[in-house]
Design a protein around this motif. Structure first.
Motif, PDB file in Angstrom:
ATOM      1  N   LYS A 100       0.858  -1.181   0.000  1.00 28.69           N
ATOM      2  CA  LYS A 100       0.000   0.000   0.000  1.00 28.69           C
ATOM      3  C   LYS A 100       0.896   1.234   0.000  1.00 28.69           C
ATOM      4  CE  LYS A 100      -3.653  -1.730   2.930  1.00 28.69           C
ATOM      5  NZ  LYS A 100      -4.182  -1.517   4.283  1.00 28.69           N
ATOM      6  N   GLY A 110       1.140  12.008   1.106  1.00 27.81           N
ATOM      7  CA  GLY A 110       0.637  13.121   1.918  1.00 27.81           C
ATOM      8  C   GLY A 110       1.650  14.251   1.910  1.00 27.81           C
ATOM      9  N   GLU A 120       0.828   5.520   0.407  1.00 32.03           N
ATOM     10  CA  GLU A 120       0.054   6.718   0.751  1.00 32.03           C
ATOM     11  C   GLU A 120       0.860   7.967   0.470  1.00 32.03           C
ATOM     12  OE1 GLU A 120      -2.749   5.476   4.507  1.00 32.03           O
ATOM     13  OE2 GLU A 120      -1.484   7.264   4.684  1.00 32.03           O
ATOM     14  N   LYS A 127       3.776   5.573  -8.959  1.00 27.34           N
ATOM     15  CA  LYS A 127       3.119   6.498  -8.027  1.00 27.34           C
ATOM     16  C   LYS A 127       4.083   7.550  -7.509  1.00 27.34           C
ATOM     17  CE  LYS A 127      -0.817   3.731  -6.719  1.00 27.34           C
ATOM     18  NZ  LYS A 127      -1.472   2.848  -5.738  1.00 27.34           N
TER      19      LYS A 127
END
Lengths: 111, 169
Positions: free
Chosen positions: A2, A6, A4, A31
């Motif tokens: 996963k 931010g 993330e 990503k």
């Protein structure tokens, strides 16, 4: 795996959870590439429990881009088994590595 | 066995060794030649390493070497083209674990592979060559052997007390 994304106006923080191996590395790279926008990049690997040479190649690519495009790049939170892979490959000399996200953000802010 | 394993998606075939103090034995994992299965192979190797008496640090090193070997076999070994599954065979003896990973690729010797320059600056670091280098650093012995369908990579590590890789260079 996963991932993330931010951060704030100065730093983009990318946290990767799980494995960065030959299967997941292309997605991590894609990503990361999309997240990089000129701000400093902090790669938080505290939830990354495994990395292989495919993951190291992603680090080289991002590191080269940070030099070419003049943005700061830092890693933090490497677990012992991940840190050992970095050490064997000589990557601890190539990258700025902090113990925790807090320390890394403070160091990026001070730079 | 090969065909069945490929059809079933994943199969583990374990032969328990004699009940000695160390858990010697052979186990074979066959999965589709797909990188998605690397995580499962990693769990298999950790299980076998712990069972053979390896400490956690060395079990993680074994997982790394076998993961690199399997990724190479899947990406460059022609398994998919030949319709072959990825097979990982772990053979535990009293004092070592030997892991064999076969592929359909052409013969190769370790001497043909140049080590990456691990002290080169970032700008000069090449992208390739790291996988084999990592395998050689964390294992006691790494060897390519020709076999009927191509070649197999044989990785051996001795069971021993905890020791840092940096002490072994």
């Amino acid at each position: 795996m996963k991932l993330e994304v931010g951060g704030d106006s100065q730093v983009v923080v990318v946290a990767v959870e799980g494995r960065i191996d030959a299967y997941t590395a292309p997605e991590v790279e894609q990503k990361l590439t999309a997240a990089v926008d000129g701000r400093a990049v902090l790669l938080d690997l505290s939830a990354t429990d495994y990395i292989s040479s495919a993951g190291l190649r992603v680090m080289i690519t991002l590191g080269k881009r940070s030099r070419a495009e003049h943005f700061a790049m830092r890693l933090c939170g490497l677990q012992p088994s991940v840190l050992e892979v970095f050490e064997i490959a000589g990557f601890t000399q190539l990258f700025e590595i902090s113990e925790s996200r807090e320390v890394a953000l403070a160091e990026l802010a001070a730079a | 066995m090969k065909g069945d394993a490929a059809e079933a998606g994943a199969a583990v075939d374990a032969e328990a060794g004699s009940r000695k103090e160390k858990q010697a034995g052979t186990a074979r994992l066959a999965v589709p030649a797909d990188l998605a299965y690397l995580a499962l192979v990693g769990e298999f190797v950790l299980f076998m390493a712990r069972r053979a008496g390896f400490a956690e640090t060395d079990a993680a090193r074994l997982r790394l070497a076998v993961d690199e070997a399997c990724a190479n076999a899947i990406e460059h070994g022609g398994l998919s083209r030949a319709g072959q599954p990825l097979e990982v065979v772990c053979e535990a003896s009293v004092d070592a674990l030997t892991v064999r990973v076969a592929d359909c690729g052409s013969a190769f010797t370790i001497a043909e592979a140049a080590d990456p320059e691990v002290d080169a600056p970032l700008e000069k670091r090449r992208i390739g060559g790291l996988g084999l280098y990592l395998m050689r650093r964390v294992m006691d012995h790494v060897e390519f052997r020709p076999n009927a369908g191509g070649k197999e990579l044989v990785l051996t590590k001795r069971v021993r007390p905890e020791k840092a890789v940096s002490d072994e260079a």
